[in-house]
Design an enzyme around this catalytic site. Structure first.
Site, PDB file in Angstrom:
ATOM      1  N   HIS A 118     -30.907 -31.776 -44.774  1.00  0.00           N
ATOM      2  CA  HIS A 118     -32.131 -31.729 -43.982  1.00  0.00           C
ATOM      3  C   HIS A 118     -33.261 -32.275 -44.846  1.00  0.00           C
ATOM      4  O   HIS A 118     -33.244 -32.153 -46.065  1.00  0.00           O
ATOM      5  CB  HIS A 118     -32.410 -30.268 -43.601  1.00  0.00           C
ATOM      6  CG  HIS A 118     -33.522 -30.074 -42.622  1.00  0.00           C
ATOM      7  ND1 HIS A 118     -34.850 -30.152 -42.987  1.00  0.00           N
ATOM      8  CD2 HIS A 118     -33.509 -29.786 -41.293  1.00  0.00           C
ATOM      9  CE1 HIS A 118     -35.610 -29.912 -41.929  1.00  0.00           C
ATOM     10  NE2 HIS A 118     -34.823 -29.698 -40.886  1.00  0.00           N
ATOM     11  N   ASP A 195     -29.562 -24.346 -49.552  1.00  0.00           N
ATOM     12  CA  ASP A 195     -30.352 -24.293 -48.327  1.00  0.00           C
ATOM     13  C   ASP A 195     -29.520 -23.521 -47.312  1.00  0.00           C
ATOM     14  O   ASP A 195     -28.547 -24.042 -46.771  1.00  0.00           O
ATOM     15  CB  ASP A 195     -30.651 -25.718 -47.852  1.00  0.00           C
ATOM     16  CG  ASP A 195     -31.305 -25.764 -46.478  1.00  0.00           C
ATOM     17  OD1 ASP A 195     -31.473 -24.705 -45.844  1.00  0.00           O
ATOM     18  OD2 ASP A 195     -31.629 -26.873 -46.020  1.00  0.00           O
ATOM     19  N   GLN A 198     -29.277 -22.575 -41.953  1.00  0.00           N
ATOM     20  CA  GLN A 198     -28.333 -22.462 -40.842  1.00  0.00           C
ATOM     21  C   GLN A 198     -27.220 -21.459 -41.131  1.00  0.00           C
ATOM     22  O   GLN A 198     -26.392 -21.189 -40.254  1.00  0.00           O
ATOM     23  CB  GLN A 198     -27.720 -23.837 -40.533  1.00  0.00           C
ATOM     24  CG  GLN A 198     -28.723 -24.907 -40.141  1.00  0.00           C
ATOM     25  CD  GLN A 198     -29.456 -24.596 -38.854  1.00  0.00           C
ATOM     26  OE1 GLN A 198     -28.996 -23.800 -38.037  1.00  0.00           O
ATOM     27  NE2 GLN A 198     -30.615 -25.204 -38.670  1.00  0.00           N
ATOM     28  N   CYS A 359     -34.096 -34.173 -38.319  1.00  0.00           N
ATOM     29  CA  CYS A 359     -34.641 -34.109 -39.690  1.00  0.00           C
ATOM     30  C   CYS A 359     -33.541 -34.348 -40.724  1.00  0.00           C
ATOM     31  O   CYS A 359     -33.524 -33.716 -41.783  1.00  0.00           O
ATOM     32  CB  CYS A 359     -35.336 -32.769 -39.947  1.00  0.00           C
ATOM     33  SG  CYS A 359     -36.755 -32.470 -38.901  1.00  0.00           S
TER      34      CYS A 359
END
Length: 403
Positions: A118, A195, A198, A359
């Site tokens: 992302h 990250d 999600q 993104c």
């Protein structure tokens, strides 16, 4: 707890029963318990935290700090002092880039990301590499969208200082093999940032087992309000971070010429925090824990597989990612119909999907497309909604092709 019982907890789903919400990777709907917690805060507990000695404000501070402990338990962190409240994943990653690695990277040091990141886990590292003269390198993906570990072994070297990787692709829904990747990185003494934007909504996180140096995620993708997020960092690294901001509540002592900051995490949380967001996050975690993260993962995985299988049966529909689905994210395209046109058609039929590059432009370029349609499901969705989406896609092909 059956699907309808779950849906009854979400006012938006009850008030709009014919609306199908398949954009959960962007943000999730909020259960009534979270909404009520925000109302209760403003009606009964609207006091600033960490500042006052009167009992009402102390009660609010206790609620605020109880969430920090709850988050630590949610991701199995050893110490709640490793938990920093942020505005979301984006801010957390930028803090790590600008407040730590900006001061610890030099020319020709390497930052490694994947081609599937992302933008929030790409742009900060692009920018930092330009500023510090570091090299930004990319791990490739396999044809099915999974992370190519052979590529990782070649790209990560003894010059690599950080590997910043998404745990779950927001486009393909693939779960990266973090354990293997972290092992490769640590063999070269490189740090790892995850990250988990999600991941946190669907999959149980265990930072002690994975052993990353950093992990960031957002509340609004896991039933909480917008504007609240979490940065987890190993305490020895957080202690070396330069504070993002300077001001109230992050200082121990100030005189006319100098100041001394508090210990972590408070030195990284200047000013009045997003108190309502923290309280909402606390209730969101309660709700997720009540459903059970293992149950949520199973539901989302089954829905993702079901929709993938149904879409794959339609002539002219191209579905991206592996045949064996791992999450509730399914991206696809329809031959001769632009994704934005498809999303608009579905919107007219009360189905909300995302269309675009999500993104993650380098990834869509890698797929050889300008954009995709993304249906992202959560545990309150069901197969009946998937069937309606499939039906409307079949009707759409006839409409656009004049059949």
């Amino acid at each position: 707890m059956d699907n309808q019982e779950i849906r009854n907890d979400f006012p938006m789903l009850i008030k709009h029963p014919h609306f199908i919400y398949f954009d959960n990777a962007a943000t999730t709907q909020k259960p009534k318990s979270v909404i009520d917690a925000l109302t209760n805060y403003y009606e009964n507990d609207n006091f600033n935290v960490h500042r006052s000695v009167y009992s009402a404000a102390e009660r609010t501070t206790q609620m605020f700090e109880a969430c920090r402990e709850k988050v630590a338990q949610f991701i199995n962190a050893k110490d709640n002092k490793s938990i920093v409240f942020t505005a979301g994943t984006t801010q957390g990653i930028n803090q790590v880039a600008n407040c730590y690695y900006k001061y610890h990277l030099k020319k020709d040091d390497e930052i490694v990301v994947s081609i599937a990141e992302h933008h929030s886990n790409l742009l900060p590292w692009q920018n930092l590499a330009k500023q510090n003269g570091a090299k930004l390198k990319f791990i490739d993906i396999n044809e099915d969208g999974t992370l190519n570990l052979n590529s990782a072994k070649k790209v990560i070297t003894d010059n690599t200082k950080l590997v910043a990787i998404t745990a779950v692709s927001n486009v393909l829904g693939t779960i990266n093999n973090l354990a293997a990747l972290i092992e490769i990185a640590h063999q070269h003494n490189a740090d790892v940032l995850i990250d988990a934007a999600q991941t946190a909504p669907e999959i149980k996180i265990d930072v002690q087992k994975l052993n990353p140096e950093w992990l960031a995620f957002s509340g609004h993708k896991m039933l909480a309000p917008t504007g609240i997020g979490i940065l987890y960092g190993k305490k020895e690294l957080l202690a070396k971070m330069h504070p993002t901001q300077l001001g109230g509540e992050m200082i121990e002592h100030v005189d006319k010429n100098s100041f001394k900051t508090k210990d972590i995490p408070y030195r990284l949380e200047a000013g009045t925090p997003n108190i309502e967001g923290v309280i909402g996050l606390s209730k969101a975690i309660d709700y997720l824990d009540n459903i059970g993260m293992n149950n949520i993962e199973t539901i989302c995985k089954k829905l993702g597989q079901y929709l993938y299988d149904q879409l794959s049966k339609i002539d002219g529909v191209n579905v991206y990612g592996p045949k064996q689905r791992q999450t509730g994210i399914v991206s696809f395209n329809i031959n001769n119909i632009h994704p934005h046109d498809a999303a608009t058609y579905l919107d007219f039929n009360h189905i909300a999907v995302r269309a675009g590059q999500h993104c993650a432009e380098p990834l869509t370029n890698k797929l050889g497309v300008n954009a995709t349609i993304r249906a992202s499901m959560y545990f309150y969705n069901n197969k009946n909604e998937c069937d309606k989406l499939v039906q409307k896609i079949i009707e759409m092909r006839s409409f656009f092709n004049g059949a």
